[in-house]
Write a protein that holds these residues in place. Structure first.
Motif, PDB file in Angstrom:
ATOM      1  N   GLY A  33       0.850  -1.174   0.000  1.00 54.83           N
ATOM      2  CA  GLY A  33       0.000   0.000   0.000  1.00 54.83           C
ATOM      3  C   GLY A  33       0.889   1.227   0.000  1.00 54.83           C
ATOM      4  N   ALA A  34       0.383   2.361  -0.487  1.00 59.16           N
ATOM      5  CA  ALA A  34       1.227   3.547  -0.620  1.00 59.16           C
ATOM      6  C   ALA A  34       0.438   4.813  -0.301  1.00 59.16           C
ATOM      7  CB  ALA A  34       1.799   3.643  -2.033  1.00 59.16           C
ATOM      8  N   LEU A 274      -0.778   3.614  -5.051  1.00 61.51           N
ATOM      9  CA  LEU A 274      -0.825   4.677  -6.057  1.00 61.51           C
ATOM     10  C   LEU A 274      -0.685   6.019  -5.364  1.00 61.51           C
ATOM     11  CD1 LEU A 274      -1.310   5.145  -9.130  1.00 61.51           C
ATOM     12  CD2 LEU A 274      -3.730   5.465  -8.573  1.00 61.51           C
ATOM     13  N   VAL A 275       0.299   6.801  -5.808  1.00 60.81           N
ATOM     14  CA  VAL A 275       0.545   8.131  -5.248  1.00 60.81           C
ATOM     15  C   VAL A 275       0.384   9.165  -6.357  1.00 60.81           C
ATOM     16  CG1 VAL A 275       2.332   9.665  -4.336  1.00 60.81           C
ATOM     17  CG2 VAL A 275       2.053   7.367  -3.384  1.00 60.81           C
ATOM     18  N   ARG A 284       2.501   7.658  -9.418  1.00 59.52           N
ATOM     19  CA  ARG A 284       3.475   6.604  -9.166  1.00 59.52           C
ATOM     20  C   ARG A 284       2.728   5.350  -8.724  1.00 59.52           C
ATOM     21  NH1 ARG A 284       6.148  10.797  -6.383  1.00 59.52           N
ATOM     22  NH2 ARG A 284       6.015   9.697  -4.380  1.00 59.52           N
ATOM     23  N   LEU A 285       2.811   4.338  -9.527  1.00 57.18           N
ATOM     24  CA  LEU A 285       2.123   3.080  -9.260  1.00 57.18           C
ATOM     25  C   LEU A 285       3.119   2.085  -8.682  1.00 57.18           C
ATOM     26  CD1 LEU A 285      -0.460   1.334  -9.532  1.00 57.18           C
ATOM     27  CD2 LEU A 285       0.375   0.678 -11.811  1.00 57.18           C
ATOM     28  N   TYR A 286       2.888   1.687  -7.440  1.00 56.15           N
ATOM     29  CA  TYR A 286       3.750   0.716  -6.767  1.00 56.15           C
ATOM     30  C   TYR A 286       3.097  -0.660  -6.845  1.00 56.15           C
ATOM     31  CZ  TYR A 286       6.116   4.862  -5.013  1.00 56.15           C
ATOM     32  OH  TYR A 286       6.805   6.060  -4.935  1.00 56.15           O
ATOM     33  N   TYR A 287       3.902  -1.659  -7.151  1.00 54.14           N
ATOM     34  CA  TYR A 287       3.315  -2.982  -7.373  1.00 54.14           C
ATOM     35  C   TYR A 287       4.267  -4.083  -6.932  1.00 54.14           C
ATOM     36  CZ  TYR A 287       6.103  -2.783 -11.745  1.00 54.14           C
ATOM     37  OH  TYR A 287       7.114  -2.670 -12.672  1.00 54.14           O
ATOM     38  N   ALA A 297       6.113   2.062 -11.462  1.00 54.19           N
ATOM     39  CA  ALA A 297       6.011   2.641 -12.800  1.00 54.19           C
ATOM     40  C   ALA A 297       5.276   3.969 -12.668  1.00 54.19           C
ATOM     41  CB  ALA A 297       5.276   1.709 -13.754  1.00 54.19           C
ATOM     42  N   SER A 298       5.692   4.961 -13.430  1.00 53.38           N
ATOM     43  CA  SER A 298       5.106   6.291 -13.316  1.00 53.38           C
ATOM     44  C   SER A 298       4.442   6.703 -14.623  1.00 53.38           C
ATOM     45  CB  SER A 298       6.168   7.318 -12.925  1.00 53.38           C
ATOM     46  OG  SER A 298       7.194   7.372 -13.900  1.00 53.38           O
TER      47      SER A 298
END
Length: 316
Positions: A33-34, A274-275, A284-287, A297-298
């Protein structure tokens, strides 16, 4: 024939976090989670320990890309005395709720009865207030909207049908984050050979835009020897989030890099964080990559929204 634009670009320094970055021995780190908190990017990461049981630990970075500082102990861990979480806690999504002045963590608690949805609340990612199990087994992939709609909180989740074994996205509503209404259908996996035909699940908490709720989801396609986990986008109606306005026909991110194709579970890109950096017009997608490491990935926020709005309306 339709080709989606290349919206998301992998961070050059991926993977951002691996087991070697942890201050104690672990097997893997993934599915974080972000959020933004006090100027830092905070990732609440799923950690699988060397027993095979998962817990949730915080990592922080000033720029969301480098110099991650990892907490020395978990924020939320398995509870051997609790039948719901004695086998671990997994796959958190973090939502800032302005009304509460803090963050709600939706995560999967795992026990002998199967995976179920639990919630917790925090203001600082140093201590948490458990809110308990809110969806019974088998249910997971829970993600909370950041504000009420018509007086109710809205929680997306993914129950599994006992009769059909379908795994689709539903939502439930609550006035107090404790008692939740009967689930309402939101989105189904497609039929046939589509990339998201086997099952789907909501990813990070949706982001509100003037056009609708911007949502990231994962879709799975079952191949002969493996499952392929990829990422798609939808936009939901602001006032009625059971209504899909737009849905990408193709995936926008899929397993391609080696760290996404090789791991404990190969061929997995699983979006959970997702930030939105408004000053930089950046998403900014954190996975989780291959259930082994954390990657990012941004994309340009404005480009993502414009692209979704340009798609033909859903069901027309």
């Amino acid at each position: 024939m339709h080709f989606d634009a290349e919206l998301f670009h992998r961070e050059a320094t991926n993977p951002l976090l691996t087991a070697g970055d942890w201050p104690y021995p672990i097997n893997s780190v993934f599915n974080p989670g972000a959020c933004l908190h006090n100027g830092d990017t905070v990732l609440l990461c799923r950690i699988e320990d060397r027993r095979g049981i998962s817990h949730l630990t915080v990592a922080r970075s000033k720029d969301g890309r480098t110099n991650w500082v990892v907490d020395a102990k978990p924020l939320i861990a398995d509870d051997p005395t609790d039948q719901h979480s004695c086998w671990g806690v997994e796959d958190p999504r973090v939502t800032y709720v302005d009304e509460l002045g803090g963050y709600v963590i939706a995560y999967t608690a795992y026990g002998p009865s199967g995976p179920c949805v639990a919630l917790a609340r925090t203001e600082d990612f140093q201590s948490v207030e458990p809110l308990g199990v809110v969806m019974p087994p088998e249910d997971k992939n829970a993600s909370l909207l950041p504000r009420r709609i018509d007086g109710s909180y809205v929680l997306f989740h993914r129950p599994v049908s006992v009769l059909s074994a379908r795994a689709d996205v539903w939502l439930s509503k609550s006035v107090d984050l404790q008692a939740w209404t009967t689930p309402e259908p939101v989105m189904q996996s497609r039929s046939g050979p589509w990339w998201d035909a086997t099952r789907i699940g909501m990813g990070p908490p949706p982001i509100e835009t003037p056009h609708g709720w911007l949502c990231v989801y994962h879709g799975v396609k079952q191949m002969v020897a493996t499952s392929l986990y990829r990422v798609g986008l939808i936009m939901l109606d602001l006032d009625d989030p059971t209504k899909i306005i737009r849905r990408t026909p193709s995936w926008v991110l899929g397993p391609d890099a080696e760290y996404e194709r090789v791991g404990d579970v190969p061929n997995v890109v699983f979006p959970t964080g997702l930030v939105h950096d408004e000053a930089r017009d950046e998403l900014r997608l954190y996975y989780g990559a291959a259930d082994l490491c954390v990657a990012m990935a941004s994309a340009r926020f404005s480009e993502v929204v414009d692209y979704l709005v340009s798609l033909p309306p859903e069901n027309e």
